[in-house]
Design a protein around this motif. Structure first.
Motif, PDB file in Angstrom:
ATOM      1  N   LYS A 117       0.836  -1.209   0.000  1.00 16.16           N
ATOM      2  CA  LYS A 117       0.000   0.000   0.000  1.00 16.16           C
ATOM      3  C   LYS A 117       0.870   1.258   0.000  1.00 16.16           C
ATOM      4  N   ASN A 118       1.971   1.194   0.740  1.00 15.89           N
ATOM      5  CA  ASN A 118       2.872   2.340   0.767  1.00 15.89           C
ATOM      6  C   ASN A 118       3.527   2.533  -0.597  1.00 15.89           C
ATOM      7  N   LEU A 119       3.902   1.450  -1.249  1.00 14.96           N
ATOM      8  CA  LEU A 119       4.481   1.554  -2.588  1.00 14.96           C
ATOM      9  C   LEU A 119       3.472   2.126  -3.579  1.00 14.96           C
ATOM     10  N   ASP A 120       2.218   1.712  -3.462  1.00 16.80           N
ATOM     11  CA  ASP A 120       1.165   2.281  -4.316  1.00 16.80           C
ATOM     12  C   ASP A 120       1.077   3.793  -4.122  1.00 16.80           C
ATOM     13  N   ALA A 121       1.172   4.237  -2.877  1.00 17.06           N
ATOM     14  CA  ALA A 121       1.118   5.666  -2.575  1.00 17.06           C
ATOM     15  C   ALA A 121       2.342   6.386  -3.145  1.00 17.06           C
ATOM     16  N   GLN A 122       3.501   5.738  -3.094  1.00 20.63           N
ATOM     17  CA  GLN A 122       4.708   6.341  -3.661  1.00 20.63           C
ATOM     18  C   GLN A 122       4.575   6.508  -5.173  1.00 20.63           C
TER      19      GLN A 122
END
Length: 96
Positions: free
Chosen positions: A63-68
């Protein structure tokens, strides 16, 4: 993710001058996850500097990578390139 996009867009607009200066100096900015947030890293005096950091996104790596990736897309809309950590470090060394 729409609330993230809204927050990220506001942060980009608020820090646009600094983002552009870093992009001009180093060829781009570095985006990374920091304790569940997304941070956009630039430089000041040849050292890493967090230009801005979002509120908490997720402890989930995916999810954090998606946000990045979302942050990268928003920055690119403003003409600011996101560069890899390796390229960022090389640019920092060359600029100092």
């Amino acid at each position: 993710m729409s609330s993230f996009k809204t927050e990220a867009s506001k942060l980009i607009k608020t820090h646009l001058k600094e983002l552009n200066a870093t992009a001009e100096e180093l060829g781009g900015v570095f985006i990374t996850g920091v304790e569940g947030t997304v941070a956009v890293i630039g430089a000041d005096g040849g050292k890493r500097k967090i230009i801005f950091q979002t509120s908490f996104v997720s402890d989930d790596v995916n999810k954090n990578l998606d946000a990045q990736v979302e942050m990268q897309d928003l920055l690119e809309e403003e003409g600011i390139e996101a560069i890899s950590e390796f390229d960022f470090n090389l640019a920092l060394e060359e600029s100092h």
